[in-house]
Write an enzyme that holds these catalytic residues in place. Structure first.
Site, PDB file in Angstrom:
ATOM      1  N   LYS A  38      30.997  39.287  33.178  1.00 40.16           N
ATOM      2  CA  LYS A  38      31.633  40.561  33.554  1.00 40.16           C
ATOM      3  C   LYS A  38      33.065  40.306  34.014  1.00 40.16           C
ATOM      4  CE  LYS A  38      29.508  40.072  38.125  1.00 40.16           C
ATOM      5  NZ  LYS A  38      28.520  40.585  39.079  1.00 40.16           N
ATOM      6  N   ARG A  65      21.476  48.085  46.642  1.00 39.30           N
ATOM      7  CA  ARG A  65      22.584  48.497  45.783  1.00 39.30           C
ATOM      8  C   ARG A  65      22.046  49.392  44.687  1.00 39.30           C
ATOM      9  NH1 ARG A  65      26.621  44.018  43.218  1.00 39.30           N
ATOM     10  NH2 ARG A  65      24.823  43.509  41.916  1.00 39.30           N
ATOM     11  N   HIS A 109      18.754  41.412  42.497  1.00 36.20           N
ATOM     12  CA  HIS A 109      19.961  40.666  42.869  1.00 36.20           C
ATOM     13  C   HIS A 109      19.878  40.240  44.324  1.00 36.20           C
ATOM     14  CE1 HIS A 109      23.902  39.182  42.166  1.00 36.20           C
ATOM     15  NE2 HIS A 109      24.502  39.989  43.019  1.00 36.20           N
ATOM     16  N   ARG A 134      20.840  33.901  36.225  1.00 36.75           N
ATOM     17  CA  ARG A 134      22.097  34.582  35.877  1.00 36.75           C
ATOM     18  C   ARG A 134      23.279  33.977  36.627  1.00 36.75           C
ATOM     19  NH1 ARG A 134      18.974  38.706  37.871  1.00 36.75           N
ATOM     20  NH2 ARG A 134      20.598  39.109  39.424  1.00 36.75           N
ATOM     21  N   TYR A 153      62.268  41.821  50.790  1.00 34.21           N
ATOM     22  CA  TYR A 153      62.072  43.164  51.346  1.00 34.21           C
ATOM     23  C   TYR A 153      61.756  43.087  52.837  1.00 34.21           C
ATOM     24  CZ  TYR A 153      61.572  45.126  46.623  1.00 34.21           C
ATOM     25  OH  TYR A 153      61.775  45.531  45.336  1.00 34.21           O
ATOM     26  N   CYS A 192      57.088  40.023  46.163  1.00 27.91           N
ATOM     27  CA  CYS A 192      57.478  41.260  45.475  1.00 27.91           C
ATOM     28  C   CYS A 192      56.479  41.545  44.357  1.00 27.91           C
ATOM     29  CB  CYS A 192      58.872  41.135  44.883  1.00 27.91           C
ATOM     30  SG  CYS A 192      60.107  40.495  46.016  1.00 27.91           S
ATOM     31  N   MET A 193      56.716  42.628  43.623  1.00 25.26           N
ATOM     32  CA  MET A 193      55.809  42.982  42.533  1.00 25.26           C
ATOM     33  C   MET A 193      55.809  41.907  41.435  1.00 25.26           C
ATOM     34  SD  MET A 193      55.732  46.459  40.234  1.00 25.26           S
ATOM     35  CE  MET A 193      55.530  47.594  41.585  1.00 25.26           C
ATOM     36  N   ASP A 194      56.992  41.360  41.148  1.00 27.39           N
ATOM     37  CA  ASP A 194      57.125  40.456  39.992  1.00 27.39           C
ATOM     38  C   ASP A 194      57.732  39.096  40.326  1.00 27.39           C
ATOM     39  OD1 ASP A 194      56.656  42.975  38.454  1.00 27.39           O
ATOM     40  OD2 ASP A 194      58.699  43.367  39.181  1.00 27.39           O
TER      41      ASP A 194
HETATM   42  C1  LIG Z   1      27.793  39.359  39.411  1.00 28.97           C
HETATM   43  C2  LIG Z   1      26.336  39.259  39.294  1.00 28.97           C
HETATM   44  C3  LIG Z   1      25.714  38.008  39.075  1.00 28.97           C
HETATM   45  C4  LIG Z   1      26.455  36.709  39.159  1.00 28.97           C
HETATM   46  O1  LIG Z   1      26.773  36.439  40.533  1.00 28.97           O
HETATM   47  P1  LIG Z   1      27.422  35.046  40.961  1.00 28.97           P
HETATM   48  O2  LIG Z   1      27.433  35.086  42.446  1.00 28.97           O
HETATM   49  O3  LIG Z   1      28.808  35.018  40.393  1.00 28.97           O
HETATM   50  O4  LIG Z   1      26.568  33.981  40.399  1.00 28.97           O
HETATM   51  C5  LIG Z   1      24.347  38.010  38.799  1.00 28.97           C
HETATM   52  N1  LIG Z   1      23.644  39.156  38.793  1.00 28.97           N
HETATM   53  C6  LIG Z   1      24.196  40.367  39.052  1.00 28.97           C
HETATM   54  C7  LIG Z   1      23.349  41.585  39.045  1.00 28.97           C
HETATM   55  C8  LIG Z   1      25.555  40.452  39.322  1.00 28.97           C
HETATM   56  O5  LIG Z   1      26.094  41.647  39.597  1.00 28.97           O
END
Ligand SMILES: *Cc1c(COP(=O)(O)O)cnc(C)c1O
Length: 370
Positions: free
Chosen positions: A35, A133, A162, A219, A263, A310-312
């Site tokens: 992601k 969540r 999770h 995961r 700034y 700064c921004m850039d």
């Molecule tokens: C982001 C996420 C992960 C991975 O988490 P890490 O801490 O980067 O290993 C696994 N499962 C879900 C549902 C997540 O949102």
């Protein structure tokens, strides 16, 4: 070409992916979490390496993130970790992704969407074991299996939950979550003994430190990129950071004692000083909160950021001993000579976590792959 760029070492990523996969018990599947453009590292390239290394599936947060993966020809299953609203159900069908579902899901609309596209949509039931969540209550799992099974165009792929505290020194809450999920697995297996469901709980921290969080699938996210989820999780697999942030000096000048830099003139030169300007700023994702706090490496020497970022662009103080001219390479994250600035250093100074620093690098910063 802009001198400010991210360098991503694919050899490190491959090494990490391989070490993570090899650490899992035989027969377990592994879903690479890619992601947020693979935490800024580039989701297509990371996904391709993960598949080459035998990963079974990919996971993104929203269906839009699956589009570049499918366009790149990736055919592996892609899970969606967040909930999807009915407005995006068509995208689930066209990207052939596996949405997370719970009691907030409009199953009627999802089933209708599957019919319209003349296909079956697989779903992953999100279970809330203590993160609060998304997800159904574990006590209602059999009810939701019945609800979903009643829709002819929907098929349950499996169950995931999770972990909220797998990376904490105190593992009490993490064990409560693993035990709840374990009971859910037993309940489902008893009720549906012939189904080969995927049961996925472990994130990076769980995978590394909680063997009881390993069910049929894991995961991993942040550890694929060589960074530990917290200081309480040891790097037992010797994973290597893959990303470094580069730029170069574009201007050097002398600021007389008493002059204010940048700034708001938040830094006043205590003496005559040599100042170098570097073409990177908060629009690139370099946190503005590092103003007057952070440092960069030039010729293997730490040079302090002076004045507001700064921004850039940003300004650093050059030690008198350094003879620096425009074109001199600068490391903002990574190693130079014998010194290193890690994403942990930057995150600590910015009062955040490495995840947020990685996700903050903007699209305007080109990624170079080694
Ligand atoms: C982001 C996420 C992960 C991975 O988490 P890490 O801490 O980067 O290993 C696994 N499962 C879900 C549902 C997540 O949102």
């Amino acid at each position: 070409m802009r001198p400010t760029y991210l360098e991503i070492n694919t050899t490190c990523i491959r090494h990490n992916l391989r070490a993570i996969k090899n650490s899992l018990p035989n027969g377990m599947t592994c879903t690479a979490v890619v992601k947020a453009n693979a935490y800024g590292h580039g989701s297509v390239i990371v996904s391709q390496i993960a598949i080459e290394e035998g990963y079974d599936a990919l996971a993104v947060a929203i269906p839009e993130e699956a589009i570049p993966l499918r366009q790149a020809g990736i055919v592996a299953p892609i899970y969606l970790l967040g909930l999807t609203r009915p407005q995006s159900f068509d995208l689930i069908a066209t990207t052939n992704t596996i949405p997370a579902v719970c009691e907030s899901t409009d199953f009627e609309a999802l089933n209708a969407c599957a019919s319209k596209h003349n296909r079956v949509i697989e779903v992953a039931i999100a279970v809330d074991t203590g993160m609060h969540r998304i997800g159904i209550s574990p006590t209602e799992v059999l009810h939701w299996i019945d609800v979903i099974d009643a829709y002819p165009q929907l098929r349950i792929n499996g169950f995931f939950s999770h972990m909220a505290n797998a990376d904490a020194a105190d593992q009490t809450h993490a064990h409560e979550q693993t035990q709840l999920f374990n009971r859910l697995v037993s309940t489902v297996k008893e009720a549906r003994p012939n189904k080969q469901y995927r049961f996925s709980l472990a994130n990076s921290a769980g995978l590394l430190v909680l063997t009881d969080s390993l069910f049929t699938d894991a995961r991993p996210g942040i550890i694929q990129y060589g960074i530990m989820p917290s200081v309480d999780v040891p790097n037992t697999l010797h994973l290597q950071p893959a990303l470094s942030l580069h730029s170069e000096v574009v201007h050097v000048h002398q600021a007389p004692a008493g002059s204010g830099i940048g700034y708001g003139s938040t830094y006043i030169a205590p003496k005559d000083m040599k100042i170098a300007t570097i073409p990177i700023g908060y629009a690139d994702g370099y946190p503005r909160s590092l103003s007057n706090k952070g440092s960069v490496l030039i010729k293997g020497t730490y040079c302090s950021i002076v004045g507001r970022i700064c921004m850039d662009q940003l300004m650093v103080a050059l030690p008198d001993t350094l003879d620096i001219h425009p074109g001199e390479p600068v490391i903002l994250l990574g190693s130079q000579g014998n010194e290193t600035i890690s994403v942990l250093d930057i995150a600590a100074l910015a009062d955040t976590i490495p995840y947020e620093i990685f996700c903050g690098f903007s699209e305007r910063v080109p990624r170079h792959y080694l």
